[in-house]
Structures are given as structure tokens and as C-alpha cells.
Design a protein around this motif. Structure first.
Motif, mmCIF file in Angstrom:
data_model
loop_
_atom_site.group_PDB
_atom_site.id
_atom_site.type_symbol
_atom_site.label_atom_id
_atom_site.label_comp_id
_atom_site.label_asym_id
_atom_site.label_seq_id
_atom_site.Cartn_x
_atom_site.Cartn_y
_atom_site.Cartn_z
ATOM 1 N N PHE A 1 0.837 -1.197 0.000
ATOM 2 C CA PHE A 1 0.000 0.000 0.000
ATOM 3 C C PHE A 1 0.866 1.238 0.000
ATOM 4 O O PHE A 1 2.008 1.218 0.457
ATOM 5 C CB PHE A 1 -0.917 -0.002 1.231
ATOM 6 C CG PHE A 1 -2.076 -0.941 1.071
ATOM 7 C CD1 PHE A 1 -3.048 -0.688 0.110
ATOM 8 C CD2 PHE A 1 -2.191 -2.075 1.859
ATOM 9 C CE1 PHE A 1 -4.118 -1.558 -0.061
ATOM 10 C CE2 PHE A 1 -3.255 -2.951 1.689
ATOM 11 C CZ PHE A 1 -4.221 -2.688 0.723
ATOM 12 N N GLN B 1 -3.058 4.475 2.581
ATOM 13 C CA GLN B 1 -4.087 3.595 2.009
ATOM 14 C C GLN B 1 -4.537 2.471 2.951
ATOM 15 O O GLN B 1 -5.738 2.261 3.142
ATOM 16 C CB GLN B 1 -3.586 2.971 0.702
ATOM 17 C CG GLN B 1 -3.730 3.856 -0.519
ATOM 18 C CD GLN B 1 -3.111 3.211 -1.756
ATOM 19 O OE1 GLN B 1 -2.210 2.397 -1.667
ATOM 20 N NE2 GLN B 1 -3.614 3.594 -2.923
ATOM 21 N N GLY C 1 -3.257 11.263 -8.306
ATOM 22 C CA GLY C 1 -2.323 10.140 -8.491
ATOM 23 C C GLY C 1 -1.925 9.488 -7.178
ATOM 24 O O GLY C 1 -1.135 8.543 -7.169
ATOM 25 N N LYS D 1 -6.398 7.393 -4.517
ATOM 26 C CA LYS D 1 -7.671 7.486 -3.785
ATOM 27 C C LYS D 1 -8.610 6.343 -4.139
ATOM 28 O O LYS D 1 -9.300 5.800 -3.279
ATOM 29 C CB LYS D 1 -8.378 8.824 -4.111
ATOM 30 C CG LYS D 1 -7.756 10.007 -3.428
ATOM 31 C CD LYS D 1 -8.538 11.273 -3.688
ATOM 32 C CE LYS D 1 -8.287 11.837 -5.069
ATOM 33 N NZ LYS D 1 -6.895 12.201 -5.348
ATOM 34 N N LEU E 1 -8.326 3.276 -4.868
ATOM 35 C CA LEU E 1 -8.140 2.001 -4.169
ATOM 36 C C LEU E 1 -8.828 2.000 -2.802
ATOM 37 O O LEU E 1 -9.173 0.947 -2.277
ATOM 38 C CB LEU E 1 -6.641 1.739 -3.986
ATOM 39 C CG LEU E 1 -6.074 0.503 -4.676
ATOM 40 C CD1 LEU E 1 -6.291 0.588 -6.174
ATOM 41 C CD2 LEU E 1 -4.588 0.368 -4.401
ATOM 42 N N ARG F 1 0.314 11.156 -13.405
ATOM 43 C CA ARG F 1 -0.510 10.498 -12.377
ATOM 44 C C ARG F 1 0.021 9.116 -12.038
ATOM 45 O O ARG F 1 -0.268 8.572 -10.995
ATOM 46 C CB ARG F 1 -1.949 10.338 -12.880
ATOM 47 C CG ARG F 1 -2.724 11.611 -12.991
ATOM 48 C CD ARG F 1 -4.099 11.316 -13.540
ATOM 49 N NE ARG F 1 -4.933 10.763 -12.495
ATOM 50 C CZ ARG F 1 -5.998 11.359 -11.983
ATOM 51 N NH1 ARG F 1 -6.347 12.527 -12.440
ATOM 52 N NH2 ARG F 1 -6.702 10.801 -11.046
ATOM 53 N N HIS G 1 -0.090 0.064 -17.340
ATOM 54 C CA HIS G 1 0.516 1.387 -17.264
ATOM 55 C C HIS G 1 1.921 1.335 -17.847
ATOM 56 O O HIS G 1 2.540 0.268 -17.877
ATOM 57 C CB HIS G 1 0.640 1.810 -15.796
ATOM 58 C CG HIS G 1 -0.606 2.425 -15.274
ATOM 59 N ND1 HIS G 1 -0.654 3.083 -14.074
ATOM 60 C CD2 HIS G 1 -1.843 2.494 -15.781
ATOM 61 C CE1 HIS G 1 -1.873 3.528 -13.869
ATOM 62 N NE2 HIS G 1 -2.617 3.172 -14.885
HETATM 63 P P1 ADP Z 1 -6.175 9.433 -7.618
HETATM 64 O O1 ADP Z 1 -7.603 9.018 -7.801
HETATM 65 O O2 ADP Z 1 -5.824 9.696 -6.200
HETATM 66 O O3 ADP Z 1 -5.746 10.533 -8.529
HETATM 67 P P2 ADP Z 1 -5.645 6.803 -8.550
HETATM 68 O O4 ADP Z 1 -6.488 6.096 -7.579
HETATM 69 O O5 ADP Z 1 -6.142 6.945 -9.948
HETATM 70 O O6 ADP Z 1 -5.241 8.228 -8.000
HETATM 71 O O7 ADP Z 1 -4.206 6.130 -8.535
HETATM 72 C C1 ADP Z 1 -3.182 6.576 -9.375
HETATM 73 C C2 ADP Z 1 -2.445 5.391 -9.950
HETATM 74 O O8 ADP Z 1 -1.659 4.771 -8.946
HETATM 75 C C3 ADP Z 1 -3.413 4.337 -10.448
HETATM 76 O O9 ADP Z 1 -2.964 3.849 -11.657
HETATM 77 C C4 ADP Z 1 -3.362 3.265 -9.387
HETATM 78 O O10 ADP Z 1 -3.661 1.999 -9.885
HETATM 79 C C5 ADP Z 1 -1.954 3.385 -8.887
HETATM 80 N N1 ADP Z 1 -1.849 2.933 -7.487
HETATM 81 C C6 ADP Z 1 -2.673 3.229 -6.482
HETATM 82 N N2 ADP Z 1 -2.276 2.645 -5.342
HETATM 83 C C7 ADP Z 1 -1.152 1.951 -5.633
HETATM 84 C C8 ADP Z 1 -0.252 1.121 -4.868
HETATM 85 N N3 ADP Z 1 -0.429 0.894 -3.582
HETATM 86 N N4 ADP Z 1 0.805 0.586 -5.515
HETATM 87 C C9 ADP Z 1 1.004 0.816 -6.824
HETATM 88 N N5 ADP Z 1 0.200 1.575 -7.591
HETATM 89 C C10 ADP Z 1 -0.866 2.142 -7.012
#
Ligand code: ADP
Length: 606
Positions: A22, A26, A46, A49, A51, A326, A562
Motif C-alpha cells: 500500500f 491507504q 495520483g 484514492k 483504491l 498520475r 501502465h
Molecule cells: P487518484 O484518484 O488519487 O488521482 P488513482 O487512484 O487513480 O489516483 O491512482 C493513481 C495510480 O496509482 C493508479 O494507476 C493506481 O492503480 C496506482 N496505485 C494506487 N495505489 C497503488 C499502490 N499501492 N501501488 C502501486 N500503484 C498504485
């Protein structure tokens, strides 16, 4: 409310999402949420959020309802979740009645884990009644700053969500936003009735973004140099102040061989939608746009945001640059600006129909941005300080990397001020510079300005260096631009102090070198992780495979993998499915669907 845990969050993170651990808060947030508690989650773009409600959707018993005002973004998220094998749907006005009824049935029978809805739908009695018949796990209110009347994104429908607390008292509610300021935070807590919830607040820093600002000096060439040196083949956004400039720059980039498209509010709706879709679903597209573009763009691999003109405020600048990187990979926020930008923006405020108090605020906001543009301090410190956050020097902005220093510019500025005074405070910068540098043109002779004592006293600097001095003194408010007199420069009480030698003024040294400052090449693109050309070649091959798979399904390439996952593959060079499964972002579902195809491309390259 306590719900039966079906699977542990960390297991879901690893097997479904393919991530190792995490990020930031998170884990703590997810635990709080699955224990049935309310929360306000403030996290930068980025930050991860989504998750925070997507993982609870998989380990809680019941449906997670996500409300978001951004239709395109909802669809993207659902596409991405489906790639992971998660049962998710969108319920909004783009569906036919038949499609909507089908999804409602799935909600009732508990066959989907997450449903994304628009604010309007969530407020209808019919939908609330439907939710009453479903087993609910959580409400996630995304873009929660839309509840605040003070922000630009106010959505009155959001204020009605307060009723969810009464109607569904046992269902936890979380609000999520990337907007940091205190007023918005208070508004969200009050209007969404989250008084008993916990606030999770993280730093708003975007460490992977490199901030750079430089004087405008042949802006098209500067942009081209920047893209050629650092962003060939990358996706990026170029912001321009006007629709006309958008068209000119887009056309020009196209002529230089780039895949550039225009976007502004004056374009035909269909063309606008097409261009946005093309940008999202293809690699290496440059979107040249006004500020009409960007809201709800979730594309994670925007490698650069370039500003060809100064935005209106630090908030606007931060929101626009926020669209870079992001995915957490190195990205650039690059801006050129000149004195003409300040004059133009001041002119807009002056001519606007707002009342005086409002205009004063607009001027102050612009002043803060000018302070940022002209700063000799770490840019990230200045930006975050504006949002109330203190950080150490970042070493990832131009002022940190190129160590800008000031010099005593008092004599140069005295020459300027004296020349403005002697020419009657009736002329703009270009004419004053001509007088200072001793140009004998018609205009100068016509006004007998070649007979002034300040004529030719500024030979030590060339035109572009003088422009830099002018930009800095206009930005600092040492002289005023008279908007009623065609931009004539006027002295202010502050200028008198300099003229009389009562105060000194320091200017940025780097803008007044023998030659205009060149864009220093900074290795900040993803390619910096590659050590040989074969790696770049493999990256392009993996990208091509990803694009063809995405096209087959009509989804954006980044929902397949990605860039960061492709880069991990190049670094690790997996030889079999088991090794492929260890790559970040390769969960079970993606491994089954795409593992073999990507392994083959890697094997070929070996
Ligand atoms: P936000 O909504 O806060 O802008 P996202 O939820 O879209 O951000 O997350 C940004 C990117 O980071 C996404 O591609 C997501 O899958 C990735 N991500 C989120 N948490 C993790 C994690 N713990 N480890 C690796 N990648 C992550």
C-alpha cells in the motif's frame, strides 16, 4: 456497521491489482472504511484514492456506490476494473433504458461489487428506493470539493447528499478530493455531515513532477526544443491562453511532425469529443488546449504539461500541472512567460464585469502566481506554501537544479525608471528599451527621444536582457501598466524609492546572461531508466502490442498496463508467467489475459 471480511485487503492488492504494497495512508484508510466508519480523504492527484473504495468493494459484503460528476472518468474506471476481473458498472445518462434496468437487476441480486453513478441519479427518489432494496457496503463521494460553493466546480446536487446519513444510517460514507484548502475541507464535513468521520490528509506534493519556468523568447522554438530534447513520442498537454493560439500551435506542431490536436470550447462538439477520445486512447498524442480541457482526464501517462502563457492563479496552475504524471513516473511542468502575459491578464481583470472587491482578489491571485514565476527559492516550496504546507528543498525544480542567484539590479532599474519618467510615462516597454539601447528609429526621432539624457545609457544589455528586467519589475509591481493608455508604463510610489536610491532591488541573475538562457536538457522522461537503445526499442514494441489490444476492446491503452508496468518488464525481463506475475500492475486477471502475448514480445527481443 461491521461487515464480514471476505478477503484481506493486502491479498486483494497483490492478487487482483498486482501491486506489492500500500501507498501512504491507504492501508489505514481501507481498514477504517471496512470497519464501517466515515472519512474525508484528502490526497493529491495520483495518490491512489480510488483504491480506498475499490478494495473495500472486494472485501466487504455488499455494494459500493461511487458518485462522481465526471462521466468520461467513470467509464474509464469501470473499464480498468473490468480488466482486473472486478464486477463494476456505470449507471448514467449514456445508457439506454434497457441497459440501465439490467444493471439495476445486477445490483439487486448482488452480482456487482461497485456501481458508479452521477450525482443527479443518486438524488432521485427512484434510485434511493432501489438502493433501499440492495445490500449496501459503502458510499464513496468522489470529487467531494464539488459540494463547496467557494470552488469553481460547485455542483448543487452534492449538497443533497447530506440526506444519505438519515436514509442509510448504517452505511459508511467517505468523501474524496484532491483539493486541499481549509475552507473546502470544512464545507465538505459540514454539507456531507461527516462530523463523526476521520480526516485523512496527505501531503499535496507531486514529487515526480519537475517544475520549470523560463522567460518567453521565441516561444514556439522553445516549446519545440523542449519536446524534442525530452519528450519525443510522449503524451503531453500544451496550454494556451486563447482559442486562436491553440489552433496556431497545434497546426505548427503538426507541421513539425508531431501528433498534435487542438481542443477549445469553440470547436464543434463532435470534434472536441473525438480529439479528447483520441488523446486518451492513443499513445504519444499532444493536446494543445485552452483551460476548457483537462477536467476529468484520468490519463496516467501524460508526461508533460507545457504552459505557453501564464495562468490566472496558483490554484489554476497547480490544477493544470497536476495532470502530468498520475502514474508516478518522472514528468515535467514547463512554462514560458513574458511581460506581455502580465499585461494581458491584468487587462482581462480590468475589463471584466466583476465588482472592485472581486477584481482586487483576482489581481492578488495573479500577484501570487507572479511571485512563483519570479522566485529564486525552490519552486515546490513556494507552491506548497501557498497551500499551507512546508517542505524541504526539492531538488527537482529549475531553481534547485540550476541554483539561481540574484544580483543587485538597482542601477539597471534606475535607468529604466528614469527613462519612463523622461519619456512622459506614455510608452510601453518596447519603446523604452529602444531609447535605452540607443536605437535611432523614426518613432524615437519623432519624439526627440534621442536627445534625452537616458538615450543609449543601457548599452550593457541587449534587447532580450532588458525585456527580462522589464518583466521582473512589472511582475513585482514596481511600475504599473496603464490599461487605459494602451499599456503605457507608469511609475508608482515604490519606484520613487528606487530612483532616489533609498532602496535596492535584486533581480534574477540567470535571466540576464550574455545570451538568453537555453533550456537545459534535464533527463526527466521515462527513458532515463533505460540504459541502452534496445530497451527503448522494446518499450516501443510493448507499447504497440498494448495499443493493438486496447483498440480491439475500444479501451484506453493504460487500462491494459501502465507505462510503469512496461518499464518494469523491460528491467526484469520475465521469462515465464510466474516471473511475469511479479511485475507491478500484473494481477491474476491481466496475467491470464495478456501475460503470454507480452512474454512473446520480450522473448523475441532477447
Ligand atoms: P487518484 O484518484 O488519487 O488521482 P488513482 O487512484 O487513480 O489516483 O491512482 C493513481 C495510480 O496509482 C493508479 O494507476 C493506481 O492503480 C496506482 N496505485 C494506487 N495505489 C497503488 C499502490 N499501492 N501501488 C502501486 N500503484 C498504485
Amino acid at each position: 456497521m461491521t461487515t464480514a471480511l471476505q478477503q484481506k485487503p493486502i491479498d486483494i492488492l497483490q492478487t487482483v491489482f498486482g501491486y506489492k504494497s500500500f501507498r501512504g495512508q491507504q492501508a489505514e484508510i481501507i481498514e477504517h472504511v471496512i470497519n464501517g466508519r466515515d472519512a474525508l480523504i484528502l490526497m493529491p492527484t495520483g495518490g491512489g484514492k480510488s483504491l480506498c473504495y475499490q478494495i473495500p468493494a472486494l472485501c466487504m459484503d455488499g455494494l459500493v456506490v461511487v458518485v462522481s460528476p465526471l462521466i468520461a472518468l467513470m467509464q474509464d474506471q469501470v473499464d480498468a476494473l473490468k480488466q482486473l476481473g472486478i464486477k463494476a458498472s456505470v449507471l448514467n445518462s449514456t445508457l439506454t433504458n434497457g441497459e440501465a434496468s439490467y444493471i439495476e437487476e445486477l445490483m439487486l441480486s448482488g452480482e456487482i461489487d461497485i456501481v458508479y453513478v452521477s450525482p443527479e441519479r443518486l438524488n432521485t427518489e427512484r434510485f434511493i428506493a432501489l438502493l433501499g432494496q440492495c445490500k449496501l457496503a459503502l458510499f464513496a463521494i468522489d470529487e467531494a470539493h464539488c459540494v463547496s460553493q467557494w470552488g469553481h466546480d460547485f455542483r448543487p446536487e452534492y449538497t443533497e447528499f447530506a440526506k444519505l446519513k438519515d436514509i442509510f444510517p448504517d452505511v459508511p460514507r467517505i468523501a474524496l478530493t484532491a483539493t486541499a484548502d481549509e475552507l473546502t475541507r470544512q464545507d465538505i464535513i459540514k454539507h456531507l455531515r461527516l462530523e463523526n468521520g476521520r480526516v485523512f490528509s496527505s501531503s499535496f506534493d507531486r514529487p515526480n513532477i519537475r517544475y520549470r519556468v523560463m522567460p518567453k523568447d521565441n516561444e514556439k522554438k522553445q516549446l519545440l526544443n523542449f519536446i524534442e530534447a525530452e519528450h519525443k513520442g510522449d503524451s503531453g498537454i500544451v496550454y494556451c491562453i486563447s482559442r486562436n493560439k491553440v489552433m496556431v500551435i497545434a497546426e505548427w506542431l503538426k507541421n513539425q511532425g508531431y501528433n498534435a490536436l487542438p481542443y477549445h470550447a469553440g470547436l464543434d462538439n463532435r470534434l472536441r469529443k473525438h480529439n479528447q477520445d483520441y488523446f486518451i486512447k492513443n499513445d504519444g498524442v499532444i493536446m494543445v488546449a485552452t483551460i476548457a480541457f483537462g477536467m476529468g482526464i484520468d490519463k496516467p501517462d501524460v508526461r508533460f504539461v507545457a504552459h505557453m502563457d501564464l495562468p490566472k492563479s496558483v490554484e489554476a496552475y497547480y490544477q493544470e500541472t497536476d495532470r502530468a504524471g498520475r502514474d508516478g513516473l518522472p514528468s515535467n511542468a514547463w512554462m514560458v512567460y513574458g511581460a506581455e502575459d502580465i499585461v494581458k491578464l491584468r487587462g482581462f481583470i480590468y475589463k471584466s464585469e466583476a465588482d472592485d472587491a472581486h477584481k482586487m482578489i483576482e489581481h492578488q491571485k495573479l500577484d501570487s502566481l507572479l511571485g512563483y514565476a519570479e522566485t529564486m527559492k525552490c519552486r515546490r516550496q513556494v507552491l506548497l506554501e501557498y497551500f499551507g504546507e512546508k517542505i524541504a528543498q526539492c531538488n527537482n525544480c529549475d531553481t534547485c537544479l540550476e541554483s539561481v542567484t540574484g544580483f543587485d539590479g538597482t542601477v539597471a532599474v534606475q535607468k529604466v525608471l528614469s527613462c519612463i519618467y523622461r519619456t512622459g510615462q506614455r510608452f510601453g516597454a518596447t519603446h523604452i528599451i529602444d531609447v535605452l539601447t540607443g536605437k535611432e528609429n523614426e518613432k524615437i526621432k519623432g519624439f526627440n527621444h534621442n536627445e534625452l539624457s537616458t538615450f543609449g545609457v543601457g548599452q550593457e544589455y541587449n534587447k532580450s536582457q532588458w525585456k527580462s528586467v522589464f518583466r521582473q519589475i512589472i511582475a513585482s509591481g514596481l511600475v504599473n501598466v496603464d490599461l487605459e493608455a494602451y499599456g503605457a508604463l507608469k511609475l508608482t510610489p515604490n519606484s520613487n524609492k528606487i530612483l532616489r536610491g533609498q532602496e535596492k532591488i535584486f533581480l534574477r541573475k540567470e535571466t540576464i546572461k550574455e545570451k538568453p538562457a537555453k533550456t537545459k536538457k534535464v533527463e526527466s522522461s521515462k527513458r532515463s531508466v533505460f540504459t541502452n537503445p534496445a530497451a527503448e526499442e522494446l518499450f516501443q514494441k510493448l507499447r504497440a502490442l498494448r495499443l493493438s489490444l486496447a483498440k480491439e476492446q475500444n479501451v484506453p491503452p493504460y487500462v491494459i498496463f501502465h507505462d510503469s508496468s512496461l518499464i518494469d518488464m523491460i528491467v526484469a525481463m520475465p521469462k515465464n508467467l510466474s516471473e511475469m506475475g511479479k511485475i507491478s500492475g500484473v494481477g491474476q486477471s491481466k496475467l491470464e489475459r495478456y501475460g503470454k502475448a507480452f512474454l512473446e514480445v520480450i522473448k523475441e527481443q532477447c
